[in-house]
Scaffold this active site. Structure first.
Site, PDB file in Angstrom:
ATOM      1  N   ARG A 260     -17.624  -3.689   1.632  1.00  0.00           N
ATOM      2  CA  ARG A 260     -17.881  -4.149   3.000  1.00  0.00           C
ATOM      3  C   ARG A 260     -19.383  -4.087   3.315  1.00  0.00           C
ATOM      4  NH1 ARG A 260     -13.167  -0.922   6.212  1.00  0.00           N
ATOM      5  NH2 ARG A 260     -13.469   0.516   4.481  1.00  0.00           N
TER       6      ARG A 260
ATOM      7  N   GLU B  44     -18.113   7.739   2.258  1.00  0.00           N
ATOM      8  CA  GLU B  44     -17.375   7.310   1.074  1.00  0.00           C
ATOM      9  C   GLU B  44     -18.086   7.868  -0.159  1.00  0.00           C
ATOM     10  OE1 GLU B  44     -16.531   3.109   1.204  1.00  0.00           O
ATOM     11  OE2 GLU B  44     -15.756   3.294   3.246  1.00  0.00           O
TER      12      GLU B  44
ATOM     13  N   CYS C 180     -19.576   1.165   7.868  1.00  0.00           N
ATOM     14  CA  CYS C 180     -19.888   1.824   9.148  1.00  0.00           C
ATOM     15  C   CYS C 180     -21.216   1.410   9.763  1.00  0.00           C
ATOM     16  CB  CYS C 180     -19.830   3.336   8.964  1.00  0.00           C
ATOM     17  SG  CYS C 180     -18.152   3.909   8.687  1.00  0.00           S
TER      18      CYS C 180
ATOM     19  N   HIS D  24     -34.426   7.403   1.888  1.00  0.00           N
ATOM     20  CA  HIS D  24     -34.560   6.765   0.576  1.00  0.00           C
ATOM     21  C   HIS D  24     -34.657   5.244   0.784  1.00  0.00           C
ATOM     22  CE1 HIS D  24     -34.297   7.432  -3.757  1.00  0.00           C
ATOM     23  NE2 HIS D  24     -33.875   6.183  -3.766  1.00  0.00           N
TER      24      HIS D  24
ATOM     25  N   ARG E 101       0.840  -1.201   0.000  1.00  0.00           N
ATOM     26  CA  ARG E 101       0.000   0.000   0.000  1.00  0.00           C
ATOM     27  C   ARG E 101       0.880   1.259   0.000  1.00  0.00           C
ATOM     28  NH1 ARG E 101      -5.751   1.123   2.567  1.00  0.00           N
ATOM     29  NH2 ARG E 101      -6.148  -0.569   1.142  1.00  0.00           N
TER      30      ARG E 101
ATOM     31  N   THR F  35     -11.784  -0.793  12.910  1.00  0.00           N
ATOM     32  CA  THR F  35     -12.399  -1.320  14.141  1.00  0.00           C
ATOM     33  C   THR F  35     -13.565  -2.228  13.731  1.00  0.00           C
ATOM     34  OG1 THR F  35     -13.689   0.744  14.251  1.00  0.00           O
ATOM     35  CG2 THR F  35     -11.764   0.592  15.671  1.00  0.00           C
TER      36      THR F  35
HETATM   37  P1  NAD Z   1      -9.501   0.633   6.373  1.00  0.00           P
HETATM   38  O1  NAD Z   1      -9.566  -0.806   6.653  1.00  0.00           O
HETATM   39  O2  NAD Z   1      -9.785   1.159   5.014  1.00  0.00           O
HETATM   40  O3  NAD Z   1      -8.058   1.200   6.774  1.00  0.00           O
HETATM   41  C1  NAD Z   1      -7.378   0.863   7.943  1.00  0.00           C
HETATM   42  C2  NAD Z   1      -5.882   0.833   7.618  1.00  0.00           C
HETATM   43  O4  NAD Z   1      -5.148   0.761   8.834  1.00  0.00           O
HETATM   44  C3  NAD Z   1      -5.451  -0.356   6.787  1.00  0.00           C
HETATM   45  O5  NAD Z   1      -4.790   0.085   5.613  1.00  0.00           O
HETATM   46  C4  NAD Z   1      -4.498  -1.137   7.706  1.00  0.00           C
HETATM   47  O6  NAD Z   1      -3.425  -1.776   7.028  1.00  0.00           O
HETATM   48  C5  NAD Z   1      -3.984  -0.036   8.593  1.00  0.00           C
HETATM   49  N1  NAD Z   1      -3.456  -0.457   9.899  1.00  0.00           N
HETATM   50  C6  NAD Z   1      -4.017  -1.283  10.808  1.00  0.00           C
HETATM   51  N2  NAD Z   1      -3.219  -1.389  11.892  1.00  0.00           N
HETATM   52  C7  NAD Z   1      -2.135  -0.603  11.675  1.00  0.00           C
HETATM   53  C8  NAD Z   1      -0.963  -0.289  12.431  1.00  0.00           C
HETATM   54  N3  NAD Z   1      -0.762  -0.789  13.653  1.00  0.00           N
HETATM   55  N4  NAD Z   1      -0.056   0.533  11.876  1.00  0.00           N
HETATM   56  C9  NAD Z   1      -0.256   1.058  10.655  1.00  0.00           C
HETATM   57  N5  NAD Z   1      -1.341   0.795   9.892  1.00  0.00           N
HETATM   58  C10 NAD Z   1      -2.269  -0.019  10.404  1.00  0.00           C
HETATM   59  O7  NAD Z   1     -10.481   1.323   7.448  1.00  0.00           O
HETATM   60  P2  NAD Z   1     -11.330   2.666   7.271  1.00  0.00           P
HETATM   61  O8  NAD Z   1     -12.533   2.426   6.469  1.00  0.00           O
HETATM   62  O9  NAD Z   1     -10.411   3.772   6.911  1.00  0.00           O
HETATM   63  O10 NAD Z   1     -11.830   2.879   8.782  1.00  0.00           O
HETATM   64  C11 NAD Z   1     -10.947   3.275   9.804  1.00  0.00           C
HETATM   65  C12 NAD Z   1     -11.766   3.721  11.011  1.00  0.00           C
HETATM   66  O11 NAD Z   1     -12.521   4.883  10.673  1.00  0.00           O
HETATM   67  C13 NAD Z   1     -12.799   2.697  11.497  1.00  0.00           C
HETATM   68  O12 NAD Z   1     -12.888   2.776  12.897  1.00  0.00           O
HETATM   69  C14 NAD Z   1     -14.082   3.158  10.874  1.00  0.00           C
HETATM   70  O13 NAD Z   1     -15.223   2.779  11.598  1.00  0.00           O
HETATM   71  C15 NAD Z   1     -13.913   4.662  10.919  1.00  0.00           C
HETATM   72  N6  NAD Z   1     -14.695   5.392   9.903  1.00  0.00           N
HETATM   73  C16 NAD Z   1     -14.753   4.927   8.621  1.00  0.00           C
HETATM   74  C17 NAD Z   1     -15.468   5.644   7.658  1.00  0.00           C
HETATM   75  C18 NAD Z   1     -15.571   5.144   6.239  1.00  0.00           C
HETATM   76  O14 NAD Z   1     -16.373   5.688   5.488  1.00  0.00           O
HETATM   77  N7  NAD Z   1     -14.802   4.145   5.820  1.00  0.00           N
HETATM   78  C19 NAD Z   1     -16.078   6.848   8.008  1.00  0.00           C
HETATM   79  C20 NAD Z   1     -15.973   7.307   9.322  1.00  0.00           C
HETATM   80  C21 NAD Z   1     -15.272   6.569  10.264  1.00  0.00           C
HETATM   81  C1  UDX Z   2     -21.833   6.564   6.684  1.00  0.00           C
HETATM   82  C2  UDX Z   2     -22.216   7.905   7.331  1.00  0.00           C
HETATM   83  O1  UDX Z   2     -23.129   8.614   6.480  1.00  0.00           O
HETATM   84  C3  UDX Z   2     -20.977   8.733   7.585  1.00  0.00           C
HETATM   85  O2  UDX Z   2     -21.329   9.946   8.265  1.00  0.00           O
HETATM   86  C4  UDX Z   2     -20.015   7.922   8.441  1.00  0.00           C
HETATM   87  O3  UDX Z   2     -18.828   8.646   8.674  1.00  0.00           O
HETATM   88  C5  UDX Z   2     -19.680   6.594   7.768  1.00  0.00           C
HETATM   89  O4  UDX Z   2     -20.911   5.879   7.497  1.00  0.00           O
HETATM   90  P1  UDX Z   2     -21.148   5.754   4.233  1.00  0.00           P
HETATM   91  O5  UDX Z   2     -21.291   4.388   4.815  1.00  0.00           O
HETATM   92  O6  UDX Z   2     -19.950   6.088   3.457  1.00  0.00           O
HETATM   93  O7  UDX Z   2     -21.273   6.847   5.394  1.00  0.00           O
HETATM   94  O8  UDX Z   2     -22.393   6.001   3.256  1.00  0.00           O
HETATM   95  P2  UDX Z   2     -23.894   6.537   3.410  1.00  0.00           P
HETATM   96  O9  UDX Z   2     -24.125   7.502   2.336  1.00  0.00           O
HETATM   97  O10 UDX Z   2     -24.223   6.960   4.776  1.00  0.00           O
HETATM   98  O11 UDX Z   2     -24.741   5.215   3.056  1.00  0.00           O
HETATM   99  C6  UDX Z   2     -24.711   4.074   3.887  1.00  0.00           C
HETATM  100  C7  UDX Z   2     -25.688   3.051   3.387  1.00  0.00           C
HETATM  101  O12 UDX Z   2     -27.033   3.488   3.561  1.00  0.00           O
HETATM  102  C8  UDX Z   2     -25.548   2.725   1.891  1.00  0.00           C
HETATM  103  O13 UDX Z   2     -25.719   1.348   1.703  1.00  0.00           O
HETATM  104  C9  UDX Z   2     -26.689   3.503   1.258  1.00  0.00           C
HETATM  105  O14 UDX Z   2     -27.146   2.938   0.052  1.00  0.00           O
HETATM  106  C10 UDX Z   2     -27.748   3.390   2.345  1.00  0.00           C
HETATM  107  N1  UDX Z   2     -28.751   4.474   2.301  1.00  0.00           N
HETATM  108  C11 UDX Z   2     -28.374   5.750   2.557  1.00  0.00           C
HETATM  109  C12 UDX Z   2     -30.081   4.165   2.038  1.00  0.00           C
HETATM  110  O15 UDX Z   2     -30.439   3.005   1.792  1.00  0.00           O
HETATM  111  N2  UDX Z   2     -30.999   5.170   2.045  1.00  0.00           N
HETATM  112  C13 UDX Z   2     -30.672   6.465   2.299  1.00  0.00           C
HETATM  113  O16 UDX Z   2     -31.567   7.318   2.297  1.00  0.00           O
HETATM  114  C14 UDX Z   2     -29.309   6.766   2.557  1.00  0.00           C
END
Ligand code: NAD
Ligand code: UDX
Length: 434
Positions: free
Chosen positions: A331, A155, A263, A254, A35, A86
């Site tokens: 996911r 995302e 999440c 929706h 990565r 997490t």
């Molecule tokens: P992810 O799996 O995409 O990324 C996590 C990264 O951390 C991986 O690349 C992994 O290799 C790395 N990692 C793990 N342990 C490590 C270590 N000890 N040292 C260095 N690197 C390490 O996860 P993500 O989607 O970015 O989510 C991260 C956190 O943010 C979670 O708690 C999630 O719930 C939260 N979050 C995610 C989103 C989202 O939309 N994906 C939004 C808000 C909050």
């Molecule tokens: C969500 C939260 O919105 C964001 O604030 C948090 O940080 C991470 O989790 P994300 O999972 O990226 O973001 O996408 P989001 O747009 O919230 O959609 C989540 C899921 O809900 C998707 O499967 C989407 O299709 C669904 N969804 C969303 C519905 O089915 N109806 C809606 O009206 C909105």
């Protein structure tokens, strides 16, 4: 301001690039060597609109770099963010915190000078204090504070969500830590983004409560969609009429195949688990989780009924696999629950997704077929299932669709189309709650 971001995934990479855009000097650390090698070459390991340009711009300006070396980067940092995964812990629904505590341990071993250690990962209440305990135990002389700065980006629109947030939440216990975090986020003052300063526990719980509430809105409208189908009401009209009340709001109403993603599914489970552990329960969120599972199961029955009662020996074109458009993230995508159930009952599925097919392949049954183009997916299909509302699928030429297919069934799980247009093109239309 020197920032180290532990974890260069969806959140770490976007946050790191955006802090660099704010002017900080950011090092993103990840333990996955391939990565980091890719990132150094300007290759972004995930699909997120705008991220590649933002990373390149800030890397070229010398404000953003990538390494697998925790030691050097932590030693120089004013702020060390933990942005590791997490995921749901197997068996009990709790958030698995092993990556968070491993990161805390690595940070602790390398601290030099006063550093604020910030949880950006979504973590249960009490984790920041536990991180502090891990650090003090590993490095009793360390000069540090812990803070909680949960992330609310979505995302697909992660960069604009980060750069123009509804709010930034800072859970802190010391003025020193608060001052550092305020300084880091200062560029957001220009757009008057509200900064909410709370204690550690409140910041941690805000994240779960917000996600669970949004998931509640979705499960609520999905439950209404079933009642709409029975009564002849139209869920789009119902959602619109509800959403015009400012107390309710029109967002996240929706109806669809159920929420997915990295999440909502895991965070609702973790919130339920946390409430159980504290002996208070969370009946509403438990129901939200249940309704979401039954909505996905209901989609399987809906597709079966549209096919005349059996999916056996039917060829189904699936448009969209990811949990939402504009991401390659698979996911907990509803497709992962719906498609295997159809294949088990004898359907053949050919899927198309603009960005998610590589991620999907290892997660879906081997019998799945994949198409490079929409047309290839549609060829000889008895039915089309629109699973994810990518823009590419919103403006289909419906007559061409009908001509390319063998059958005439169109199941729209995202309510993108209107029945009249479908019927005019000779398609039998099924949607959700209409
Ligand atoms: P992810 O799996 O995409 O990324 C996590 C990264 O951390 C991986 O690349 C992994 O290799 C790395 N990692 C793990 N342990 C490590 C270590 N000890 N040292 C260095 N690197 C390490 O996860 P993500 O989607 O970015 O989510 C991260 C956190 O943010 C979670 O708690 C999630 O719930 C939260 N979050 C995610 C989103 C989202 O939309 N994906 C939004 C808000 C909050
Ligand atoms: C969500 C939260 O919105 C964001 O604030 C948090 O940080 C991470 O989790 P994300 O999972 O990226 O973001 O996408 P989001 O747009 O919230 O959609 C989540 C899921 O809900 C998707 O499967 C989407 O299709 C669904 N969804 C969303 C519905 O089915 N109806 C809606 O009206 C909105």
């Amino acid at each position: 301001m020197n920032v180290v971001m532990i974890g260069a995934g969806y959140v770490g990479l976007v946050s790191g690039a955006c802090f660099a855009e704010f002017g900080a000097s950011v090092v993103c650390v990840d333990k996955q060597e391939e990565r980091i090698t890719a990132l150094r070459q300007g290759k972004i390991p995930i699909y997120e609109p705008g991220l590649e340009d933002l990373v390149r711009k800030n890397a070229d300006a010398g404000r953003l770099s990538f390494t697998t070396d925790v030691a050097g980067s932590v030693a120089k940092a004013d702020l060390a963010f933990i942005a590791v995964g997490t995921p749901t812990r197997r068996g009990d629904g709790h958030a698995d915190l092993k990556y968070v505590y491993a990161a805390a341990q690595e940070i602790a071993e390398n601290l030099q000078g006063y550093t604020v250690i910030v949880d950006k990962s979504t973590v249960p209440v009490g984790t920041a204090r536990e991180v502090a305990r891990v650090i003090s135990k590993t490095n009793p002389d360390a000069d540090f504070d812990v803070a909680s700065n949960p992330e609310f980006l979505r995302e697909g629109s992660a960069i604009s969500d980060f750069l123009r947030p509804d709010r930034v939440v800072l859970g802190v216990e010391s003025e020193r830590a608060e001052a550092r975090l305020r300084e880091l986020y200062r560029p957001l003052n220009l757009i008057e983004a509200p900064l909410l300063v709370t204690g550690l526990e409140s910041a941690e719980l805000i994240k779960y409560a917000a996600n669970a509430f949004l998931a509640t809105k979705i499960s609520f409208i999905n439950e209404m969609s079933q009642l709409c189908e029975k009564t002849g009401a139209d869920v789009n009209a119902v959602a619109k009429g509800m959403g015009m009340d400012k107390r309710i709001g029109n967002k996240f109403l929706h109806a669809g195949p159920g929420y997915g993603g990295s999440c909502f599914p895991k965070d609702t489970l973790a919130l339920n688990r946390m409430a159980q552990e504290y002996g208070v329960g969370s009946r509403i969120v438990e129901a939200v989780v249940e309704v979401n599972a039954s909505q996905k199961a209901r989609m399987v029955s809906k597709i079966r009924e549209a096919l005349g009662g059996s999916e056996a020996d039917k060829r189904i074109a699936v448009l969209g696999l990811t949990f939402k458009p504009e991401t390659d993230d698979m996911r907990d995508a509803p497709a992962l629950a719906i498609l295997p159930a159809l294949i088990d009952r004898g359907a053949t599925i050919c899927a198309h997704d603009p960005e998610g097919m590589d991620e999907a392949r290892p997660l879906l049954p081997e019998a799945m077929e994949y198409a490079d183009t929409i047309e290839e997916a549609l060829k000889d299909a008895d039915a089309v299932v629109l699973m994810t509302e990518w823009n590419q699928y919103r403006g289909l030429n419906l007559r061409d669709v009908r001509d390319t297919m063998r059958g005439d069934v169109f199941v729209d799980l995202r309510n993108v189309y209107e029945r009249g247009l479908m019927e005019a093109a000779g398609l039998q239309y099924t949607s959700v709650g209409r």
